[in-house]
Design an enzyme around this catalytic site. Structure first.
Site, PDB file in Angstrom:
ATOM      1  CB  CYS A   1      -0.928  -0.025   1.224  1.00 32.93           C
ATOM      2  SG  CYS A   1      -1.913   1.478   1.402  1.00 32.93           S
TER       3      CYS A   1
ATOM      4  CB  CYS B   1      -0.374   2.420   4.111  1.00 31.45           C
ATOM      5  SG  CYS B   1      -1.929   1.849   3.452  1.00 31.45           S
ATOM      6  CG  ASP B   2       3.367   0.977   4.313  1.00 33.18           C
ATOM      7  OD1 ASP B   2       2.918   1.485   5.350  1.00 33.18           O
ATOM      8  OD2 ASP B   2       3.180  -0.214   4.011  1.00 33.18           O
TER       9      ASP B   2
END
Ligand code: NAP
Length: 325
Positions: A151, A154-155
């Site tokens: 993701c 997200c990261d």
């Protein structure tokens, strides 16, 4: 309370799945005094473990309310504690079969061929989630959150000024690669063929981006590094030659699979296997069955949106039960 196979225990609300969607639904249903019974899954595999995909995540920095960030498993522990605090009954068990043609709806745990179900639920909330398709290489699960991710939203932030790889040739891969150039010094897309599957506009956006380069006809054979990813061994499928790509991050973007096998023939699905819900609603075509979270969301796939739809499912279940009674 324990759950006994074949006991056909009658409950108001059963929740199948325990990621952000299922546990939010459980919190809301419990606070509405519906005493939800949650089948949270079993810690047997990466796909249907209790807590869902966040259990495979390290730092979560985009979940509102946690300005310093929070570890994925810790976040899920808090969701769970909150559901228990209000009276949700959580079982570390998996549903093995459902029958939504009967009312109350039937749910089996254990032997799916048993004559009587384990639970009969007036309303069912389905929140079995989805899983990122992975490459299936050694140490893959261990490296998630340690250089390996599924993701970018997200990261991506953790890879500032680093060289990272994206595996895949579809729209997801192009979207992730393009997004990641906000942080990374360079993004190498590794694709198994010599042309992309992605839509033309996404391809062009990626081709135009100076920070993105492509390794065509290439597959990742091995993750390098000990406790964190330090590189990839890549094989050219045309020549057979292998090389090492010295990246510190790798995003796998080869598709997602919703966990919907259990609902085959029971609930309508989209062509890609995700459950169909009515517009702006968690209602499925089966009366009294509501779906929330990634099992019905092939677009946002975020913990916060999953939690939001979990709330919707519980409120709709509550109203449905009011009408029913
Ligand atoms: P996808 O379209 O199925 O593409 C998957 C890609 O991964 C393909 O290029 C495939 O290679 C490759 N792949 C599959 N298995 C692999 C393996 N084991 N090893 C190496 N490579 C592998 O999946 P997606 O990109 O996640 O997209 C899913 C759907 O969502 C699509 O309909 C897409 O259009 C849509 N989507 C849209 C947007 C957008 O419009 N913003 C963004 C994301 C996704 P091959 O090409 O060789 O098969």
């Amino acid at each position: 309370m324990t759950l006994q196979a074949g006991a056909s225990r009658e409950v108001d609300v059963a929740v199948i799945g325990s990621g952000p969607a299922g546990l939010t639904a459980a919190i809301y249903a419990a606070r509405a005094d519906l005493k939800p019974v949650v089948l949270e899954g079993e810690p047997s595999s990466t796909s249907d473990q209790p807590g869902g995909q966040l259990m495979l995540t390290t730092d979560v920095e985009n979940f509102p309310g946690f300005p310093e960030g929070v570890m994925g498993p810790e976040l899920m522990r808090r969701f769970r504690d909150q559901a228990v605090r209000f009276g949700a009954e959580i079982h570390t068990l998996k549903a093995s079969r459902v029958d939504f043609s009967t009312r109350p709806h039937s749910i089996w745990v254990g032997d799916p061929a048993a004559a009587a179900p384990t639970l009969r639920a007036a309303a069912v909330i389905v929140s079995t989630g989805a899983q990122s398709i992975m490459l299936g290489l050694d140490r893959e699960v261990d490296l998630i959150g340690h250089g390996l991710s599924t993701c970018a939203t997200c990261d991506g932030f953790f890879f500032r000024d680093q060289h990272i790889a994206v595996v895949g040739g579809g729209d997801s891969a192009m979207e992730e690669a393009t997004f990641l150039t906000r942080f990374a010094s360079k993004v190498t897309v590794i694709h198994r063929r010599d042309s992309l599957r992605a839509s033309k506009i996404m391809q062009q956006r990626a081709f135009r981006n100076e920070r993105i380069d492509f390794m065509w006809n290439s597959v990742v054979e091995q993750y390098l590094g000990d406790s964190a990813l330090a590189g990839l061994r890549v094989r050219n499928v045309e020549t057979g030659a292998t090389s090492v790509l010295g990246v510190t991050g790798c995003f796998i973007a080869i598709g997602h699979r919703p966990n919907t096998d259990l609902f085959d023939g029971q609930l309508p699905m989209k062509e890609n296997g995700y459950l169909l819900t009515e517009p702006n609603s968690a209602a499925t075509a089966a009366e009294g069955v509501f779906a929330c979270g990634d099992v019905q969301d092939d677009f946002y796939r975020q913990a916060i949106t999953a939690a939001g739809t979990g709330c919707m499912a519980a409120i709709e279940a509550e109203r449905y039960l009011e009408r029913l009674h």
